[in-house]
Design an enzyme around this catalytic site. Structure first.
Site, PDB file in Angstrom:
ATOM      1  N   ARG A  46       0.841  -1.204   0.000  1.00 13.37           N
ATOM      2  CA  ARG A  46       0.000   0.000   0.000  1.00 13.37           C
ATOM      3  C   ARG A  46       0.877   1.255   0.000  1.00 13.37           C
ATOM      4  O   ARG A  46       0.594   2.221  -0.703  1.00 13.37           O
ATOM      5  CB  ARG A  46      -0.947  -0.002   1.206  1.00 13.37           C
ATOM      6  N   LYS A 136     -12.017  15.225   5.146  1.00 13.84           N
ATOM      7  CA  LYS A 136     -13.155  14.801   4.318  1.00 13.84           C
ATOM      8  C   LYS A 136     -14.061  13.867   5.099  1.00 13.84           C
ATOM      9  O   LYS A 136     -13.586  13.026   5.879  1.00 13.84           O
ATOM     10  CB  LYS A 136     -12.649  14.096   3.061  1.00 13.84           C
ATOM     11  N   GLU A 177     -19.006  16.059   1.827  1.00 21.02           N
ATOM     12  CA  GLU A 177     -19.275  15.159   0.689  1.00 21.02           C
ATOM     13  C   GLU A 177     -20.603  14.422   0.843  1.00 21.02           C
ATOM     14  O   GLU A 177     -20.649  13.329   1.407  1.00 21.02           O
ATOM     15  CB  GLU A 177     -18.130  14.141   0.522  1.00 21.02           C
ATOM     16  N   LYS A 219     -17.916  18.561  -1.889  1.00 23.96           N
ATOM     17  CA  LYS A 219     -17.520  17.458  -2.788  1.00 23.96           C
ATOM     18  C   LYS A 219     -18.765  16.650  -3.133  1.00 23.96           C
ATOM     19  O   LYS A 219     -19.117  15.702  -2.434  1.00 23.96           O
ATOM     20  CB  LYS A 219     -16.455  16.565  -2.132  1.00 23.96           C
TER      21      LYS A 219
END
Length: 340
Positions: A46, A136, A177, A219
């Site tokens: 990752r 976010k 978002e 978003k």
């Protein structure tokens, strides 16, 4: 609560020709991506994938900020440089995903509510120390015959607004978002209706919770046909309805709208963003916060092989260049085949 710093960071994230790379896939989601190239999802793999993206030549010309996952914001590159320092040195703003994912909504289990408010104040303080300057939180709104319910819209808007207020208290710019999913067979007009309702509910909640609009970004999804809808709207129709929807629901005080790609193909996400920006004369900067639509080509070009890192980085830079052109309303389909 007002902070010149937060307002300037929000504006920097939607600077001309730039947008946000969403590299905040959870461990489960990135495992699915790595499976596509036959790679086990180890911490090292990752890290190698994210390092490929963050060290691509010229990527900072098109990327203003990167949303990181909890594991990633704490990781270091192979040479020992923390990813946060790597991004800052490139002039790219580090951000962090702080929600804990969408779970079944009590009382309406077919719908979802995003969790993660417990302990968020303390987590934000820690992320701010590590170097995050924006955050976010994603709410998931599904369209079905009797969905979304007003209940679902209300609880998700409340959570988004709570999160945003806590971010601003911590001197972190919130990205809000509310994603209306494009799964399903609904047409573009149904998406318009649900997206309008979701945005109205979200901005009412943000107002109630005293969120400073100049110090946040939105978003959202584009107004688009469901994937299974037999009639798929054109880029021109998507642009017209998206702009009309947002003009009616999003206050001009919001500095920028950074669209999510939401399962669109790389090419569609680019072409549709371009069509929206070609309408012009919009009250906000209109940019991107793409995950898969920026990464997919690079992932395939890399294939998990050390010898292909350069190819993966070139593929990433190529797509970022095209999406940047779309953000400025100057993309054309012929750019797809131009040399990466």
């Amino acid at each position: 609560m007002a902070s010149h710093d937060m307002a300037s960071i929000a504006q920097a994230l939607v600077a001309k020709s730039k947008g946000i790379l969403a590299a905040d896939e959870s461990t489960g989601t990135i495992a699915k991506r790595l499976t596509l190239i036959g790679m086990p999802s180890t911490e090292e793999n990752r890290r190698d994938w994210r390092e490929l993206l963050f060290t691509a030549d010229g990527f900072a010309d098109y990327i203003s900020g990167v949303i990181l996952y909890d594991e990633t914001i704490r990781q270091k590159a192979k040479d020992g440089t923390p990813f946060v320092d790597l991004l800052n040195k490139a002039g790219v703003i580090p951000g962090i995903k702080v929600d804990m994912g969408a779970k079944p909504l009590a009382g309406s289990p077919d719908e979802k509510v995003t969790e993660g408010l417990d302990g968020l104040r303390e987590r934000l303080a820690e992320y701010r120390k590590i170097g995050a300057r924006f955050a976010k939180w994603r709410a998931v709104i599904d369209i079905a015959a009797d969905q979304p319910s007003n209940y679902c819209l209300d609880v998700n808007a409340h959570a988004l607004a709570r999160y945003a207020a806590l971010c601003q208290e911590a001197d972190i710019v919130p990205i809000v978002e509310p994603e209306v999913l494009m799964d399903g067979d609904h047409d573009i007009d149904r998406c318009y209706e649900v997206t309008s309702a979701a945005l109205r509910t979200v901005f009412a909640a943000l107002d109630t919770q005293r969120v400073v609009l100049e110090e946040m970004l939105l978003k959202p999804n584009m107004v688009i046909s469901g994937k299974k809808c037999p009639t798929q709207a054109s880029a021109a129709e998507i642009a017209e309805k998206t702009v009309r929807c947002f003009r009616n629901t999003v206050p001009a005080a919001v500095p920028g709208i950074v669209f999510l790609s939401g399962g669109q193909s790389d090419e569609d996400a680019t072409a549709n963003l371009d069509a929206i920006n070609r309408i012009g004369n919009l009250p906000w900067e209109v940019s991107y916060s793409y995950g898969r639509a920026l990464q997919h080509g690079a992932l395939m070009a890399w294939g998990g092989k050390p010898g292909n890192v350069g190819a993966g980085q070139r593929a990433f830079a190529h797509r970022a260049r095209l999406v940047s052109a779309a953000r400025d309303g100057r993309y054309s389909a012929k750019m797809e085949s131009e040399a990466a």
